[in-house]
Design an enzyme around this catalytic site. Structure first.
Site, PDB file in Angstrom:
ATOM      1  N   ARG A  30      37.541 -25.193  11.222  1.00 48.70           N
ATOM      2  CA  ARG A  30      37.886 -25.674  12.573  1.00 48.70           C
ATOM      3  C   ARG A  30      37.187 -26.975  12.916  1.00 48.70           C
ATOM      4  O   ARG A  30      37.348 -27.484  14.032  1.00 48.70           O
ATOM      5  CB  ARG A  30      37.606 -24.579  13.602  1.00 48.70           C
ATOM      6  CG  ARG A  30      36.219 -23.990  13.544  1.00 48.70           C
ATOM      7  CD  ARG A  30      36.107 -22.684  14.320  1.00 48.70           C
ATOM      8  NE  ARG A  30      34.800 -22.057  14.136  1.00 48.70           N
ATOM      9  CZ  ARG A  30      34.484 -21.251  13.125  1.00 48.70           C
ATOM     10  NH1 ARG A  30      35.386 -20.975  12.178  1.00 48.70           N
ATOM     11  NH2 ARG A  30      33.290 -20.710  13.022  1.00 48.70           N
ATOM     12  N   GLU A  48      36.679 -18.706  17.640  1.00 51.90           N
ATOM     13  CA  GLU A  48      36.297 -18.397  16.248  1.00 51.90           C
ATOM     14  C   GLU A  48      34.823 -18.755  16.022  1.00 51.90           C
ATOM     15  O   GLU A  48      34.159 -18.160  15.173  1.00 51.90           O
ATOM     16  CB  GLU A  48      37.202 -19.146  15.253  1.00 51.90           C
ATOM     17  CG  GLU A  48      37.162 -18.536  13.851  1.00 51.90           C
ATOM     18  CD  GLU A  48      38.267 -19.037  12.926  1.00 51.90           C
ATOM     19  OE1 GLU A  48      39.285 -18.343  12.761  1.00 51.90           O
ATOM     20  OE2 GLU A  48      38.109 -20.131  12.352  1.00 51.90           O
TER      21      GLU A  48
HETATM   22  O1  F6P Z   1      41.438 -17.886  10.375  1.00 47.91           O
HETATM   23  C1  F6P Z   1      40.400 -17.850   9.453  1.00 47.91           C
HETATM   24  C2  F6P Z   1      40.285 -19.114   8.701  1.00 47.91           C
HETATM   25  O2  F6P Z   1      39.368 -18.883   7.707  1.00 47.91           O
HETATM   26  C3  F6P Z   1      39.902 -20.319   9.563  1.00 47.91           C
HETATM   27  O3  F6P Z   1      38.553 -20.418   9.788  1.00 47.91           O
HETATM   28  C4  F6P Z   1      40.448 -21.434   8.751  1.00 47.91           C
HETATM   29  O4  F6P Z   1      40.535 -22.595   9.509  1.00 47.91           O
HETATM   30  C5  F6P Z   1      41.782 -20.875   8.351  1.00 47.91           C
HETATM   31  O5  F6P Z   1      41.514 -19.508   8.093  1.00 47.91           O
HETATM   32  C6  F6P Z   1      42.436 -21.521   7.162  1.00 47.91           C
HETATM   33  O6  F6P Z   1      41.628 -21.457   6.023  1.00 47.91           O
HETATM   34  P1  F6P Z   1      41.920 -22.372   4.775  1.00 47.91           P
HETATM   35  O7  F6P Z   1      41.761 -23.768   5.190  1.00 47.91           O
HETATM   36  O8  F6P Z   1      40.921 -21.953   3.749  1.00 47.91           O
HETATM   37  O9  F6P Z   1      43.329 -22.092   4.319  1.00 47.91           O
END
Ligand code: F6P
Length: 531
Positions: free
Chosen positions: A275, A360
Protein backbone atom coordinates in the site's frame (compact mmCIF):
# COMPACT_ATOMS: atom_id res chain seq x y z
CA UNK A 1 7.52 2.68 27.46
CA UNK A 2 3.96 2.39 28.86
CA UNK A 3 1.08 1.52 26.51
CA UNK A 4 -0.71 4.60 25.22
CA UNK A 5 -3.65 4.30 27.61
CA UNK A 6 -1.31 4.20 30.62
CA UNK A 7 0.59 7.38 29.88
CA UNK A 8 0.05 10.56 31.94
CA UNK A 9 -0.98 12.40 28.76
CA UNK A 10 -3.75 9.87 28.07
CA UNK A 11 -5.11 10.33 31.59
CA UNK A 12 -4.98 14.10 31.17
CA UNK A 13 -6.79 13.94 27.82
CA UNK A 14 -9.52 11.78 29.33
CA UNK A 15 -9.77 14.07 32.34
CA UNK A 16 -10.15 17.09 30.08
CA UNK A 17 -12.83 15.35 28.00
CA UNK A 18 -14.82 14.05 30.97
CA UNK A 19 -14.22 17.06 33.21
CA UNK A 20 -15.60 19.43 30.60
CA UNK A 21 -18.59 17.29 29.75
CA UNK A 22 -17.47 15.70 26.47
CA UNK A 23 -17.43 17.54 23.18
CA UNK A 24 -16.90 21.30 23.26
CA UNK A 25 -19.42 23.50 21.49
CA UNK A 26 -17.65 24.54 18.29
CA UNK A 27 -19.84 27.64 17.97
CA UNK A 28 -18.87 28.68 21.53
CA UNK A 29 -15.19 27.97 20.90
CA UNK A 30 -15.22 30.22 17.81
CA UNK A 31 -17.16 32.91 19.70
CA UNK A 32 -14.67 32.78 22.56
CA UNK A 33 -11.54 32.79 20.41
CA UNK A 34 -11.49 34.99 17.33
CA UNK A 35 -8.07 33.61 16.43
CA UNK A 36 -9.24 29.97 16.49
CA UNK A 37 -8.87 29.40 12.74
CA UNK A 38 -5.43 31.05 12.69
CA UNK A 39 -4.38 29.06 15.76
CA UNK A 40 -5.60 25.69 14.48
CA UNK A 41 -4.70 25.97 10.81
CA UNK A 42 -1.33 25.73 9.12
CA UNK A 43 0.55 25.51 5.88
CA UNK A 44 2.52 22.40 4.95
CA UNK A 45 4.05 21.68 1.54
CA UNK A 46 1.31 22.13 -1.08
CA UNK A 47 -1.46 21.92 1.56
CA UNK A 48 -3.25 24.33 3.85
CA UNK A 49 -4.99 22.51 6.68
CA UNK A 50 -7.73 23.81 8.96
CA UNK A 51 -8.28 21.77 12.12
CA UNK A 52 -10.36 24.45 13.82
CA UNK A 53 -13.67 22.60 13.38
CA UNK A 54 -12.38 19.59 15.32
CA UNK A 55 -13.37 19.01 18.94
CA UNK A 56 -10.15 20.58 20.20
CA UNK A 57 -10.13 22.70 23.34
CA UNK A 58 -7.30 25.03 24.36
CA UNK A 59 -4.64 22.69 25.68
CA UNK A 60 -5.86 19.55 23.87
CA UNK A 61 -3.18 19.65 21.20
CA UNK A 62 -0.47 20.26 23.81
CA UNK A 63 -1.63 17.08 25.59
CA UNK A 64 -1.59 15.20 22.29
CA UNK A 65 1.99 16.38 21.70
CA UNK A 66 2.84 15.17 25.20
CA UNK A 67 1.27 11.81 24.30
CA UNK A 68 3.48 11.63 21.20
CA UNK A 69 6.49 12.32 23.39
CA UNK A 70 5.52 9.71 25.96
CA UNK A 71 4.98 7.15 23.20
CA UNK A 72 8.27 7.94 21.44
CA UNK A 73 6.53 8.78 18.16
CA UNK A 74 9.28 11.04 16.81
CA UNK A 75 12.00 8.57 17.78
CA UNK A 76 10.03 5.88 15.90
CA UNK A 77 9.70 8.25 12.92
CA UNK A 78 13.48 8.71 12.96
CA UNK A 79 13.93 4.95 13.12
CA UNK A 80 11.81 4.60 9.98
CA UNK A 81 13.80 7.29 8.16
CA UNK A 82 17.08 5.75 9.35
CA UNK A 83 16.13 2.51 7.57
CA UNK A 84 15.63 0.46 10.74
CA UNK A 85 13.29 -2.54 10.79
CA UNK A 86 10.12 -0.74 11.91
CA UNK A 87 8.08 -3.51 10.29
CA UNK A 88 8.88 -5.67 13.28
CA UNK A 89 6.77 -8.76 12.60
CA UNK A 90 8.33 -9.16 9.15
CA UNK A 91 11.74 -7.87 10.35
CA UNK A 92 11.93 -5.33 7.54
CA UNK A 93 12.53 -1.65 7.07
CA UNK A 94 9.70 0.49 5.64
CA UNK A 95 11.49 2.73 3.14
CA UNK A 96 8.79 3.89 0.71
CA UNK A 97 10.06 7.44 1.47
CA UNK A 98 13.46 6.45 -0.05
CA UNK A 99 11.70 5.97 -3.40
CA UNK A 100 11.18 9.74 -3.55
CA UNK A 101 14.50 10.79 -2.02
CA UNK A 102 16.93 12.51 -4.46
CA UNK A 103 20.37 10.84 -4.78
CA UNK A 104 21.96 13.42 -2.43
CA UNK A 105 19.25 13.13 0.22
CA UNK A 106 17.55 16.30 -1.06
CA UNK A 107 15.56 18.20 1.55
CA UNK A 108 15.99 15.50 4.20
CA UNK A 109 19.82 15.47 4.00
CA UNK A 110 20.05 17.59 7.16
CA UNK A 111 17.87 15.28 9.25
CA UNK A 112 19.42 13.29 12.10
CA UNK A 113 17.84 10.11 10.75
CA UNK A 114 19.73 10.52 7.48
CA UNK A 115 23.04 10.81 9.36
CA UNK A 116 22.28 7.35 10.76
CA UNK A 117 22.03 5.76 7.27
CA UNK A 118 24.32 2.78 6.89
CA UNK A 119 25.78 1.34 3.70
CA UNK A 120 22.62 -0.71 3.08
CA UNK A 121 20.40 2.37 2.92
CA UNK A 122 22.88 4.22 0.72
CA UNK A 123 23.11 1.22 -1.64
CA UNK A 124 19.31 1.00 -1.65
CA UNK A 125 19.06 4.67 -2.66
CA UNK A 126 21.46 4.12 -5.56
CA UNK A 127 19.38 1.11 -6.66
CA UNK A 128 16.16 3.15 -6.35
CA UNK A 129 17.51 5.66 -8.87
CA UNK A 130 18.74 2.98 -11.26
CA UNK A 131 15.27 1.42 -11.29
CA UNK A 132 13.56 4.81 -11.53
CA UNK A 133 15.67 5.76 -14.55
CA UNK A 134 14.95 2.39 -16.20
CA UNK A 135 11.25 2.72 -15.47
CA UNK A 136 11.04 6.23 -16.87
CA UNK A 137 13.00 5.18 -19.96
CA UNK A 138 10.52 2.35 -20.49
CA UNK A 139 7.64 4.79 -19.99
CA UNK A 140 9.14 7.06 -22.65
CA UNK A 141 9.58 4.11 -25.01
CA UNK A 142 5.93 3.11 -24.62
CA UNK A 143 4.77 6.72 -25.00
CA UNK A 144 6.76 7.00 -28.24
CA UNK A 145 5.37 3.75 -29.65
CA UNK A 146 2.31 4.75 -31.66
CA UNK A 147 1.28 1.11 -32.03
CA UNK A 148 0.48 0.83 -28.31
CA UNK A 149 -3.01 2.27 -28.00
CA UNK A 150 -4.02 0.43 -24.81
CA UNK A 151 -2.20 -0.29 -21.55
CA UNK A 152 -3.80 -2.86 -19.22
CA UNK A 153 -2.55 -2.77 -15.64
CA UNK A 154 -3.35 -5.98 -13.75
CA UNK A 155 -2.85 -5.91 -9.97
CA UNK A 156 -4.87 -5.71 -6.76
CA UNK A 157 -4.78 -3.91 -3.39
CA UNK A 158 -1.66 -1.81 -3.11
CA UNK A 159 -0.62 -2.88 -6.60
CA UNK A 160 -3.78 -1.33 -8.01
CA UNK A 161 -5.41 1.35 -5.87
CA UNK A 162 -2.53 3.84 -5.93
CA UNK A 163 -1.77 3.75 -9.66
CA UNK A 164 -5.45 3.87 -10.60
CA UNK A 165 -6.18 6.76 -8.21
CA UNK A 166 -3.18 8.80 -9.42
CA UNK A 167 -3.80 8.22 -13.13
CA UNK A 168 -7.41 9.40 -12.69
CA UNK A 169 -6.33 12.39 -10.61
CA UNK A 170 -3.72 13.52 -13.15
CA UNK A 171 -6.11 13.27 -16.08
CA UNK A 172 -5.24 16.83 -17.14
CA UNK A 173 -1.61 15.77 -17.76
CA UNK A 174 -2.44 12.66 -19.76
CA UNK A 175 -1.86 12.14 -23.45
CA UNK A 176 -4.97 11.96 -25.48
CA UNK A 177 -5.03 8.78 -27.50
CA UNK A 178 -3.62 6.06 -25.24
CA UNK A 179 -6.18 4.31 -23.08
CA UNK A 180 -5.27 3.11 -19.59
CA UNK A 181 -7.23 0.19 -18.12
CA UNK A 182 -7.04 -1.13 -14.54
CA UNK A 183 -8.09 -4.67 -13.74
CA UNK A 184 -8.09 -5.96 -10.16
CA UNK A 185 -11.03 -8.21 -9.41
CA UNK A 186 -10.86 -11.95 -10.08
CA UNK A 187 -14.42 -11.50 -11.36
CA UNK A 188 -14.06 -12.07 -15.12
CA UNK A 189 -16.56 -9.27 -15.63
CA UNK A 190 -13.71 -6.81 -15.24
CA UNK A 191 -11.02 -8.32 -17.46
CA UNK A 192 -13.59 -9.65 -19.95
CA UNK A 193 -15.01 -6.18 -20.48
CA UNK A 194 -11.56 -4.66 -21.02
CA UNK A 195 -10.35 -7.38 -23.41
CA UNK A 196 -13.44 -7.14 -25.60
CA UNK A 197 -12.30 -3.82 -27.04
CA UNK A 198 -8.58 -4.65 -27.53
CA UNK A 199 -6.21 -5.82 -30.26
CA UNK A 200 -3.20 -7.87 -29.10
CA UNK A 201 -0.65 -6.08 -31.28
CA UNK A 202 -1.69 -2.71 -29.87
CA UNK A 203 -1.85 -3.68 -26.20
CA UNK A 204 0.72 -3.62 -23.42
CA UNK A 205 -0.03 -5.65 -20.28
CA UNK A 206 1.56 -4.64 -16.99
CA UNK A 207 1.42 -7.43 -14.40
CA UNK A 208 1.84 -5.69 -11.04
CA UNK A 209 2.31 -7.87 -7.99
CA UNK A 210 4.88 -7.47 -5.26
CA UNK A 211 4.83 -11.20 -4.56
CA UNK A 212 3.76 -12.45 -8.01
CA UNK A 213 1.65 -15.03 -6.19
CA UNK A 214 -1.58 -13.15 -5.40
CA UNK A 215 -4.45 -15.33 -6.61
CA UNK A 216 -6.52 -12.63 -8.31
CA UNK A 217 -3.60 -11.12 -10.18
CA UNK A 218 -2.20 -14.46 -11.27
CA UNK A 219 -5.60 -15.64 -12.52
CA UNK A 220 -6.12 -12.42 -14.49
CA UNK A 221 -2.54 -12.49 -15.80
CA UNK A 222 -2.94 -16.07 -17.07
CA UNK A 223 -6.26 -15.20 -18.72
CA UNK A 224 -4.69 -12.11 -20.33
CA UNK A 225 -1.81 -14.24 -21.63
CA UNK A 226 -4.24 -16.87 -23.02
CA UNK A 227 -6.25 -14.12 -24.72
CA UNK A 228 -3.06 -12.56 -26.12
CA UNK A 229 -1.82 -15.86 -27.56
CA UNK A 230 -5.26 -16.62 -29.02
CA UNK A 231 -5.48 -13.21 -30.71
CA UNK A 232 -2.30 -13.10 -32.75
CA UNK A 233 0.34 -12.88 -30.03
CA UNK A 234 3.18 -15.37 -29.78
CA UNK A 235 5.45 -16.84 -27.12
CA UNK A 236 8.27 -16.73 -29.71
CA UNK A 237 10.47 -13.76 -28.84
CA UNK A 238 11.33 -13.22 -32.54
CA UNK A 239 7.67 -12.87 -33.53
CA UNK A 240 6.55 -9.30 -34.34
CA UNK A 241 3.79 -9.64 -31.73
CA UNK A 242 5.88 -11.37 -29.05
CA UNK A 243 4.73 -11.83 -25.48
CA UNK A 244 8.16 -10.60 -24.46
CA UNK A 245 7.33 -7.19 -25.96
CA UNK A 246 3.72 -6.96 -24.82
CA UNK A 247 4.00 -8.07 -21.17
CA UNK A 248 5.97 -6.29 -18.44
CA UNK A 249 6.16 -7.45 -14.81
CA UNK A 250 6.39 -5.06 -11.85
CA UNK A 251 7.45 -7.21 -8.93
CA UNK A 252 9.97 -8.17 -6.27
CA UNK A 253 9.73 -11.78 -7.51
CA UNK A 254 11.69 -11.64 -10.76
CA UNK A 255 12.05 -15.45 -10.91
CA UNK A 256 8.28 -16.06 -10.82
CA UNK A 257 7.77 -13.43 -13.54
CA UNK A 258 10.37 -15.21 -15.68
CA UNK A 259 8.62 -18.57 -15.13
CA UNK A 260 5.41 -16.89 -16.34
CA UNK A 261 7.26 -15.99 -19.56
CA UNK A 262 7.91 -12.32 -18.90
CA UNK A 263 11.41 -11.15 -19.64
CA UNK A 264 10.93 -7.41 -19.13
CA UNK A 265 10.70 -6.86 -15.39
CA UNK A 266 11.06 -3.80 -13.21
CA UNK A 267 11.87 -4.76 -9.65
CA UNK A 268 11.64 -3.31 -6.21
CA UNK A 269 12.56 -4.48 -2.73
CA UNK A 270 10.61 -6.10 0.07
CA UNK A 271 10.97 -2.93 2.16
CA UNK A 272 8.30 -1.33 -0.02
CA UNK A 273 4.91 -2.28 1.44
CA UNK A 274 2.14 -2.97 -1.08
CA UNK A 275 0.00 0.00 0.00
CA UNK A 276 3.08 2.25 -0.08
CA UNK A 277 4.27 1.12 -3.50
CA UNK A 278 2.93 3.58 -6.07
CA UNK A 279 6.29 5.40 -5.93
CA UNK A 280 8.13 2.24 -7.05
CA UNK A 281 8.04 0.26 -10.30
CA UNK A 282 4.35 -0.30 -9.48
CA UNK A 283 3.93 3.32 -10.62
CA UNK A 284 4.88 2.51 -14.25
CA UNK A 285 1.30 3.05 -15.52
CA UNK A 286 1.40 6.53 -13.97
CA UNK A 287 4.65 7.32 -15.76
CA UNK A 288 3.24 5.98 -19.03
CA UNK A 289 0.07 8.04 -18.62
CA UNK A 290 1.62 11.37 -17.63
CA UNK A 291 5.29 11.09 -18.63
CA UNK A 292 8.57 11.08 -16.70
CA UNK A 293 8.63 14.78 -15.80
CA UNK A 294 5.20 14.67 -14.18
CA UNK A 295 6.09 11.41 -12.37
CA UNK A 296 9.20 13.10 -10.99
CA UNK A 297 7.02 16.02 -9.84
CA UNK A 298 4.83 13.51 -7.96
CA UNK A 299 7.94 12.17 -6.21
CA UNK A 300 9.15 15.70 -5.46
CA UNK A 301 5.84 16.65 -3.83
CA UNK A 302 5.98 13.56 -1.62
CA UNK A 303 9.61 14.26 -0.76
CA UNK A 304 8.69 17.79 0.35
CA UNK A 305 6.14 16.28 2.73
CA UNK A 306 8.73 13.74 3.98
CA UNK A 307 11.03 16.66 4.77
CA UNK A 308 8.22 18.50 6.53
CA UNK A 309 7.44 15.41 8.64
CA UNK A 310 11.11 15.00 9.54
CA UNK A 311 12.07 18.62 10.11
CA UNK A 312 9.04 20.75 11.03
CA UNK A 313 8.64 21.52 14.75
CA UNK A 314 6.01 19.26 16.37
CA UNK A 315 3.40 21.99 16.88
CA UNK A 316 3.53 22.80 13.14
CA UNK A 317 4.07 19.27 11.87
CA UNK A 318 0.94 18.41 9.91
CA UNK A 319 1.28 14.60 9.65
CA UNK A 320 2.01 14.51 13.37
CA UNK A 321 -0.97 16.73 14.21
CA UNK A 322 -3.36 14.77 11.97
CA UNK A 323 -2.20 11.39 13.30
CA UNK A 324 -2.61 12.59 16.89
CA UNK A 325 -6.01 14.04 16.03
CA UNK A 326 -7.01 10.61 14.66
CA UNK A 327 -6.10 9.01 18.00
CA UNK A 328 -8.02 11.74 19.85
CA UNK A 329 -11.15 11.27 17.70
CA UNK A 330 -11.01 7.47 17.94
CA UNK A 331 -10.07 6.94 21.55
CA UNK A 332 -10.91 10.03 23.57
CA UNK A 333 -14.00 11.21 21.66
CA UNK A 334 -15.05 7.61 20.82
CA UNK A 335 -15.71 8.22 17.10
CA UNK A 336 -15.39 4.94 15.19
CA UNK A 337 -15.18 6.21 11.63
CA UNK A 338 -13.76 8.96 9.40
CA UNK A 339 -15.39 10.10 6.19
CA UNK A 340 -13.15 11.36 3.37
CA UNK A 341 -14.91 13.78 1.03
CA UNK A 342 -12.66 15.04 -1.79
CA UNK A 343 -14.41 17.86 -3.62
CA UNK A 344 -12.71 16.83 -6.82
CA UNK A 345 -13.93 14.25 -9.30
CA UNK A 346 -10.27 13.59 -10.12
CA UNK A 347 -9.81 12.34 -6.56
CA UNK A 348 -12.85 10.04 -6.69
CA UNK A 349 -10.75 6.96 -5.93
CA UNK A 350 -8.91 8.60 -3.03
CA UNK A 351 -11.36 7.29 -0.38
CA UNK A 352 -10.77 3.70 -1.55
CA UNK A 353 -7.02 4.27 -1.56
CA UNK A 354 -7.10 5.75 1.95
CA UNK A 355 -9.33 2.95 3.16
CA UNK A 356 -6.61 0.42 2.40
CA UNK A 357 -3.88 2.70 3.69
CA UNK A 358 -5.52 3.23 7.07
CA UNK A 359 -7.40 -0.01 7.63
CA UNK A 360 -4.76 -2.44 6.35
CA UNK A 361 -2.04 -0.52 8.21
CA UNK A 362 -3.72 0.08 11.57
CA UNK A 363 -6.69 -2.29 11.67
CA UNK A 364 -4.99 -4.44 14.29
CA UNK A 365 -5.61 -5.46 17.89
CA UNK A 366 -2.18 -6.37 19.20
CA UNK A 367 0.93 -4.30 19.72
CA UNK A 368 4.31 -4.92 18.11
CA UNK A 369 5.13 -6.91 21.24
CA UNK A 370 2.09 -9.14 20.65
CA UNK A 371 0.16 -7.69 23.58
CA UNK A 372 -3.58 -7.13 23.25
CA UNK A 373 -4.41 -3.42 22.77
CA UNK A 374 -6.66 -2.05 25.50
CA UNK A 375 -8.06 0.64 23.17
CA UNK A 376 -9.59 0.81 19.69
CA UNK A 377 -7.29 1.31 16.71
CA UNK A 378 -7.95 2.25 13.02
CA UNK A 379 -11.23 4.01 12.34
CA UNK A 380 -13.41 2.87 9.45
CA UNK A 381 -12.39 5.09 6.54
CA UNK A 382 -14.91 5.62 3.79
CA UNK A 383 -16.24 8.30 1.49
CA UNK A 384 -17.04 9.55 -1.95
CA UNK A 385 -16.25 12.57 -4.07
CA UNK A 386 -18.30 15.70 -3.44
CA UNK A 387 -20.78 16.89 -4.42
CA UNK A 388 -22.03 13.35 -5.23
CA UNK A 389 -21.77 12.30 -1.58
CA UNK A 390 -24.13 15.12 -0.59
CA UNK A 391 -26.88 13.32 -2.48
CA UNK A 392 -26.13 10.00 -0.86
CA UNK A 393 -24.74 9.72 2.68
CA UNK A 394 -24.55 13.32 3.89
CA UNK A 395 -28.10 12.97 5.26
CA UNK A 396 -26.65 10.62 7.87
CA UNK A 397 -23.72 12.94 8.59
CA UNK A 398 -26.11 15.79 9.34
CA UNK A 399 -28.91 14.01 11.19
CA UNK A 400 -27.91 10.42 11.97
CA UNK A 401 -27.31 9.44 15.61
CA UNK A 402 -23.61 8.73 14.96
CA UNK A 403 -21.08 11.55 14.85
CA UNK A 404 -18.65 11.00 11.97
CA UNK A 405 -15.77 13.42 11.46
CA UNK A 406 -15.38 14.44 7.83
CA UNK A 407 -12.15 15.28 6.07
CA UNK A 408 -12.93 17.71 3.26
CA UNK A 409 -10.31 17.98 0.54
CA UNK A 410 -10.70 20.87 -1.89
CA UNK A 411 -8.69 22.70 -4.55
CA UNK A 412 -8.17 26.44 -4.86
CA UNK A 413 -7.74 26.30 -8.65
CA UNK A 414 -9.86 24.61 -11.24
CA UNK A 415 -8.62 21.87 -13.51
CA UNK A 416 -9.01 21.92 -17.27
CA UNK A 417 -12.51 20.44 -17.39
CA UNK A 418 -15.10 23.25 -17.46
CA UNK A 419 -13.28 25.47 -14.95
CA UNK A 420 -16.39 27.67 -14.65
CA UNK A 421 -17.93 24.91 -12.46
CA UNK A 422 -15.10 24.93 -9.97
CA UNK A 423 -16.11 27.74 -7.63
CA UNK A 424 -19.57 26.27 -7.02
CA UNK A 425 -17.98 22.89 -6.28
CA UNK A 426 -15.62 24.30 -3.68
CA UNK A 427 -18.20 26.56 -2.06
CA UNK A 428 -20.31 23.44 -1.55
CA UNK A 429 -17.50 21.90 0.51
CA UNK A 430 -17.32 25.03 2.67
CA UNK A 431 -21.11 25.03 3.09
CA UNK A 432 -21.16 21.38 4.15
CA UNK A 433 -18.47 22.00 6.79
CA UNK A 434 -20.50 24.99 7.99
CA UNK A 435 -23.75 22.99 8.09
CA UNK A 436 -22.10 20.18 10.05
CA UNK A 437 -20.76 22.68 12.58
CA UNK A 438 -23.77 24.98 12.99
CA UNK A 439 -26.67 22.61 12.36
CA UNK A 440 -30.18 24.01 12.10
CA UNK A 441 -32.72 24.79 14.80
CA UNK A 442 -36.32 23.95 14.02
CA UNK A 443 -39.55 23.25 15.83
CA UNK A 444 -40.06 20.33 13.47
CA UNK A 445 -37.86 17.52 14.84
CA UNK A 446 -37.35 16.01 11.39
CA UNK A 447 -35.87 19.30 10.16
CA UNK A 448 -33.59 19.86 13.10
CA UNK A 449 -29.85 19.30 12.47
CA UNK A 450 -27.96 19.01 15.76
CA UNK A 451 -24.72 20.49 14.41
CA UNK A 452 -21.44 20.55 16.34
CA UNK A 453 -20.18 17.79 14.05
CA UNK A 454 -16.40 17.93 13.57
CA UNK A 455 -14.51 18.24 10.30
CA UNK A 456 -11.05 18.98 8.92
CA UNK A 457 -10.52 21.03 5.77
CA UNK A 458 -7.51 20.34 3.55
CA UNK A 459 -6.95 22.79 0.71
CA UNK A 460 -4.52 22.12 -2.14
CA UNK A 461 -3.60 24.86 -4.57
CA UNK A 462 -4.44 22.65 -7.51
CA UNK A 463 -4.64 19.00 -8.50
CA UNK A 464 -1.15 18.69 -9.97
CA UNK A 465 1.45 15.99 -9.46
CA UNK A 466 3.41 17.79 -6.74
CA UNK A 467 0.31 18.57 -4.67
CA UNK A 468 -0.98 15.04 -5.08
CA UNK A 469 2.38 13.56 -4.05
CA UNK A 470 2.39 15.73 -0.94
CA UNK A 471 -1.20 14.82 -0.09
CA UNK A 472 -0.53 11.08 -0.36
CA UNK A 473 2.68 11.29 1.70
CA UNK A 474 0.77 13.34 4.31
CA UNK A 475 -1.76 10.52 4.57
CA UNK A 476 0.95 7.85 4.80
CA UNK A 477 2.68 9.65 7.63
CA UNK A 478 -0.46 10.42 9.65
CA UNK A 479 -1.26 6.68 9.55
CA UNK A 480 2.30 6.02 10.76
CA UNK A 481 1.83 8.46 13.65
CA UNK A 482 -1.41 6.95 14.96
CA UNK A 483 0.06 3.45 14.56
CA UNK A 484 3.09 4.56 16.59
CA UNK A 485 0.87 5.92 19.38
CA UNK A 486 -1.04 2.64 19.49
CA UNK A 487 2.25 0.74 19.25
CA UNK A 488 1.17 -1.50 16.40
CA UNK A 489 3.08 -2.63 13.31
CA UNK A 490 1.54 -0.49 10.59
CA UNK A 491 3.45 -2.29 7.84
CA UNK A 492 2.27 -5.91 8.09
CA UNK A 493 -1.13 -7.39 7.10
CA UNK A 494 -1.34 -10.88 8.58
CA UNK A 495 -5.13 -10.65 8.86
CA UNK A 496 -5.65 -10.93 5.10
CA UNK A 497 -3.78 -14.25 4.90
CA UNK A 498 -6.44 -16.46 6.53
CA UNK A 499 -9.16 -15.84 3.93
CA UNK A 500 -6.68 -16.37 1.06
CA UNK A 501 -5.59 -19.68 2.62
CA UNK A 502 -9.14 -20.91 3.19
CA UNK A 503 -10.19 -20.08 -0.40
CA UNK A 504 -7.27 -22.22 -1.60
CA UNK A 505 -8.28 -24.99 0.82
CA UNK A 506 -11.92 -25.01 -0.36
CA UNK A 507 -10.86 -25.19 -4.02
CA UNK A 508 -8.53 -28.11 -3.16
CA UNK A 509 -11.31 -29.91 -1.26
CA UNK A 510 -13.64 -29.42 -4.20
CA UNK A 511 -11.10 -31.16 -6.43
CA UNK A 512 -10.48 -34.02 -3.98
CA UNK A 513 -14.10 -34.34 -2.77
CA UNK A 514 -12.80 -34.58 0.80
CA UNK A 515 -14.98 -32.42 3.07
CA UNK A 516 -13.94 -34.12 6.32
CA UNK A 517 -13.57 -31.65 9.17
CA UNK A 518 -15.18 -28.72 7.30
CA UNK A 519 -17.73 -26.83 9.42
CA UNK A 520 -21.40 -27.34 8.59
CA UNK A 521 -22.10 -23.75 7.58
CA UNK A 522 -19.30 -23.64 5.01
CA UNK A 523 -20.25 -27.05 3.63
CA UNK A 524 -23.87 -25.87 3.26
CA UNK A 525 -22.79 -22.74 1.36
CA UNK A 526 -20.59 -24.81 -0.96
CA UNK A 527 -23.55 -27.12 -1.49
CA UNK A 528 -25.63 -24.10 -2.56
CA UNK A 529 -22.93 -23.39 -5.16
CA UNK A 530 -23.55 -26.86 -6.57
CA UNK A 531 -20.45 -28.44 -5.08
O1 F6P B 1 -4.57 -7.55 0.43
C1 F6P B 1 -3.37 -8.07 0.90
C2 F6P B 1 -2.23 -7.67 0.05
O2 F6P B 1 -1.16 -8.39 0.50
C3 F6P B 1 -1.95 -6.16 0.06
O3 F6P B 1 -1.20 -5.75 1.13
C4 F6P B 1 -1.26 -6.00 -1.25
O4 F6P B 1 -1.23 -4.66 -1.62
C5 F6P B 1 -2.11 -6.86 -2.14
O5 F6P B 1 -2.44 -7.97 -1.33
C6 F6P B 1 -1.47 -7.30 -3.42
O6 F6P B 1 -0.29 -8.02 -3.20
P1 F6P B 1 0.73 -8.27 -4.37
O7 F6P B 1 1.24 -6.96 -4.81
O8 F6P B 1 1.79 -9.14 -3.78
O9 F6P B 1 0.00 -8.97 -5.48
Amino acid sequence: MPPCDQTPAWAALQAQWQGEGGAPSLADEFARDSARTARLSQHAPHVWADLSKQWLRPGTEALLQQLAHERGVLAWRDAMFAGEAVNTTERRAAMHWLLRTPPDGGQIAAADAVHRWDGTVRAALAEVHETLDAMLALADEVRADARITDVVHIGIGGSHLGPEMVVQALEDWRDAGRRMHFVANIDGHELGQVLRGLRAGHTLFLIASKTFTTAETMRNAHSARDWFLAHGGSADAAHPCALARHFVALTTNVEAAARFGITRTLGFRDWVGGRYSLWSAIGLPIAIAVGPAVFRALLAGAHAMDAHFLLAPPAQNLPLRLGLLDVYCRNICGLPSRCVAPYSAGLRRLPAYLQQLEMESNGKRVTREGVQLAVQSAPIVWGEAGTNGQHAYFQMLHQGPDVIPVEFIALREAGRGLPEHHHELTVNAVAQAQALMLGRASDAPEKRCPGNRPSTFLLLDRLDAASLGALIALQEHRVFVSGAVWGIDSFDQWGVELGKQLAGDLLARERSGDWAGVDGSTRALMHQLGV
